[in-house]
Design an enzyme around this catalytic site. Structure first.
Site, PDB file in Angstrom:
ATOM      1  N   GLY A   1       0.825  -1.202   0.000  1.00  0.00           N
ATOM      2  CA  GLY A   1       0.000   0.000   0.000  1.00  0.00           C
ATOM      3  C   GLY A   1       0.850   1.239   0.000  1.00  0.00           C
ATOM      4  O   GLY A   1       2.083   1.195   0.110  1.00  0.00           O
TER       5      GLY A   1
ATOM      6  N   VAL B   1       4.088   1.329   2.028  1.00  0.00           N
ATOM      7  CA  VAL B   1       4.034   0.298   3.052  1.00  0.00           C
ATOM      8  C   VAL B   1       4.330  -1.058   2.419  1.00  0.00           C
ATOM      9  O   VAL B   1       3.765  -1.406   1.380  1.00  0.00           O
ATOM     10  CB  VAL B   1       2.662   0.265   3.747  1.00  0.00           C
TER      11      VAL B   1
ATOM     12  N   GLU C   1       2.610  -3.052  13.384  1.00  0.00           N
ATOM     13  CA  GLU C   1       1.783  -4.248  13.306  1.00  0.00           C
ATOM     14  C   GLU C   1       1.294  -4.475  11.883  1.00  0.00           C
ATOM     15  O   GLU C   1       0.871  -3.531  11.203  1.00  0.00           O
ATOM     16  CB  GLU C   1       0.597  -4.079  14.250  1.00  0.00           C
TER      17      GLU C   1
ATOM     18  N   ASP D   1      -6.731  12.901   7.127  1.00  0.00           N
ATOM     19  CA  ASP D   1      -6.784  12.181   5.849  1.00  0.00           C
ATOM     20  C   ASP D   1      -7.635  10.927   5.985  1.00  0.00           C
ATOM     21  O   ASP D   1      -7.310   9.882   5.429  1.00  0.00           O
ATOM     22  CB  ASP D   1      -5.372  11.827   5.381  1.00  0.00           C
TER      23      ASP D   1
ATOM     24  N   LYS E   1     -10.367   8.411   5.126  1.00  0.00           N
ATOM     25  CA  LYS E   1     -11.049   8.037   3.885  1.00  0.00           C
ATOM     26  C   LYS E   1     -11.196   6.526   3.867  1.00  0.00           C
ATOM     27  O   LYS E   1     -10.573   5.828   4.689  1.00  0.00           O
ATOM     28  CB  LYS E   1     -10.254   8.521   2.669  1.00  0.00           C
ATOM     29  N   PRO E   2     -12.018   5.978   2.965  1.00  0.00           N
ATOM     30  CA  PRO E   2     -12.238   4.521   2.979  1.00  0.00           C
ATOM     31  C   PRO E   2     -10.972   3.691   2.868  1.00  0.00           C
ATOM     32  O   PRO E   2     -10.872   2.631   3.478  1.00  0.00           O
ATOM     33  CB  PRO E   2     -13.168   4.309   1.779  1.00  0.00           C
TER      34      PRO E   2
ATOM     35  N   ASN F   1      -8.184   4.289   4.144  1.00  0.00           N
ATOM     36  CA  ASN F   1      -7.424   4.337   5.392  1.00  0.00           C
ATOM     37  C   ASN F   1      -8.172   3.683   6.550  1.00  0.00           C
ATOM     38  O   ASN F   1      -7.791   3.840   7.710  1.00  0.00           O
ATOM     39  CB  ASN F   1      -7.095   5.790   5.762  1.00  0.00           C
TER      40      ASN F   1
ATOM     41  N   ASP G   1      -2.654   5.105   8.631  1.00  0.00           N
ATOM     42  CA  ASP G   1      -1.971   6.235   8.007  1.00  0.00           C
ATOM     43  C   ASP G   1      -2.219   7.562   8.723  1.00  0.00           C
ATOM     44  O   ASP G   1      -2.997   8.404   8.277  1.00  0.00           O
ATOM     45  CB  ASP G   1      -2.366   6.368   6.535  1.00  0.00           C
TER      46      ASP G   1
END
Length: 474
Positions: A17, A24, A91, A136, A138-139, A141, A154
């Site tokens: 991601g 990530v 994690e 930030d 949002k879906p 995240n 995030d």
């Protein structure tokens, strides 16, 4: 090809991601033999020292809060090279983001959305308690795990209260995702808890309708719509929805922060009244999860407080019966802020006793309602301690600083700026009350902590060393 190994310990595997400032990767901790996630700054930001600072700050922010709805931070460091690249070890969260969930199923059942939203609101309540704002949300995240838990991901764009760390905005860097930015964020105004609630409202609206609320042909067009366009009425889109939850979501999408719900706890309370199980989603396949068992036990032990209104709730405080019978007093965070301003004005006129009395009265009301560790309550308690200190009531001030140290250390640890401030103030109270030994013991311990936190050559650390030497000389 051999995988990259960071710090002789963390194997870096495939990319899983990316966010506003980092990439990530899945990883493996060779020492503790566990799956992890490793986050690096984006290569495009290598030459920007402000973004490196922000990345390191993300690690500090996330590590300062312990909540089951946030990934656990394991480690952070810098990979040396040309250029150096900071990394964050956390994690590994195995699940599905809410944007992918929406793509699979389309508009989701109301009870499911309420359950997902309530979990996200609980995380925001924890971060807002420390005045950390995500900015930030949002879906993509929000991650739904197989046991039904939601993780908020995030925090790279989060804002914390530290004066020198609140903004890293440079020309060409847009902080946030246009489709989920609140109007005040678009216009560069002060970010507040309601900024995150606006974003969460957009997420809930989208999960319920399947459509993005604010769209446009360009980022600028979306920003303009966030500021000026009225969002579609959610109840017209979902007529099967209860009026209460529809009013909540539309209230979250108010253009003015003052017209949105007072806090994330209010949002959580309303959503929980409409929440249902998530087992109808095929992604939820760990129905005997220990996490669920634990949550059920906690829920049985602690009853949540209901919100009396939605857009601008106040709390009712029932004081003990007086001569004319028990009376009910309306109380809100605005009352707390006004009391602090009034107390400061009175103190500026050297009227310390009425200032202390007014602020103490409001703090005594706020603590049982909002919690002793709530950020606004902590600020008021700190102000009250400072007023007692300024009025030369060193014994009373010392008691207040000591209580703040205990509460804040338990939640934030000994290296928190406010904890260290209270430690120094308490030591100064010891000096004024003639207990130099206690003052020196406390200041020496504080000096060691500040040296770790800021470095031996920091001006604050040097000043503290001078204060210690002055006390020794007497």
């Amino acid at each position: 090809m051999q995988p990259q190994v960071v710090d002789g310990r963390y194997e870096v595997l495939g990319k899983i991601g990316s966010g506003g400032m980092g990439q990530v990767h899945e990883g493996f901790d060779q020492h503790l033999k566990r799956r992890i996630a490793v986050k690096f700054t984006n290569p495009s930001l290598d030459d920007d020292p402000d973004w490196t600072k922000r990345f390191i700050r993300e690690a500090e922010l996330m590590a300062s809060i312990s909540h089951p709805g946030m990934p656990v931070i394991h480690d952070a460091g810098i990979v040396r090279g040309q250029p150096d690249r900071p990394y964050l070890v956390m994690e590994f969260v195995d699940g599905i983001t809410l944007d992918t969930l929406l793509e699979r199923h389309g508009p989701l059942p109301i009870g499911v959305v309420a359950t997902l939203g309530a979990q996200a609101a609980a995380v925001l309540a924890a971060t807002h308690r420390n005045r950390i704002y995500h900015r930030d949300l949002k879906p993509s995240n929000l991650m739904l795990c197989a046991d039904g838990t939601v993780k908020v991901l995030d925090f790279g764009l989060a804002v914390a209260p530290d004066a020198d760390m609140t903004r890293y905005t440079n020309t060409g860097h847009t902080l946030g995702t246009p489709a989920f930015m609140a109007p005040e964020q678009v216009e560069g105004r002060t970010v507040v808890p309601q900024t995150d609630l606006y974003s969460l409202g957009l997420v809930l609206h989208e999960l319920l309708t399947g459509d993005r609320v604010m769209t446009g042909s360009s980022a600028f067009a979306v920003w303009q719509n966030q500021v000026h366009q009225t969002p579609p009425d959610i109840q017209r889109e979902r007529p099967d929805m209860a009026v209460e939850i529809a009013c909540l979501i539309m209230g979250m999408l108010a253009k003015s922060p003052a017209q949105r719900p007072e806090d994330a706890a209010t949002v959580h309370t309303v959503l929980m009244r409409h929440a249902t199980g998530l087992t109808e989603l095929p992604e939820i396949n760990d129905t005997r999860s220990p996490a669920q068992m634990y949550a059920q036990a906690v829920g049985a032990a602690i009853s949540s407080r209901t919100a009396p209104t939605i857009a601008a709730p106040t709390h009712k405080l029932h004081r003990p019966a007086e001569s004319n019978g028990a009376r009910t007093i309306d109380f809100s965070r605005g009352d707390l802020q006004r009391a602090m301003r009034n107390a400061r004005d009175l103190a500026d006129d050297s009227r310390y006793q009425p200032a202390i009395h007014e602020l103490k009265t409001v703090v005594d009301i706020a603590v049982p309602l909002q919690g002793s560790r709530d950020a606004d309550v902590v600020e008021a308690r700190m102000r009250l301690a400072d007023l007692r200190f300024e009025s030369a009531d060193y014994s009373g001030a010392g008691d207040l600083y000591r209580a703040l140290i205990d509460d804040l250390t338990a939640e934030r640890g000994p290296y928190d700026d406010q904890v260290m401030y209270c430690q120094r103030q308490l030591a100064t109270c010891h000096v004024h009350t003639g207990d130099n030994r206690a003052a020196l013991t406390r200041l020496k311990r504080l000096h060691s902590q500040m040296a770790v936190r800021y470095g031996e050559n920091d001006k604050r650390v040097i000043e503290l060393a001078m204060q210690i030497n002055t006390i020794k000389a007497h």
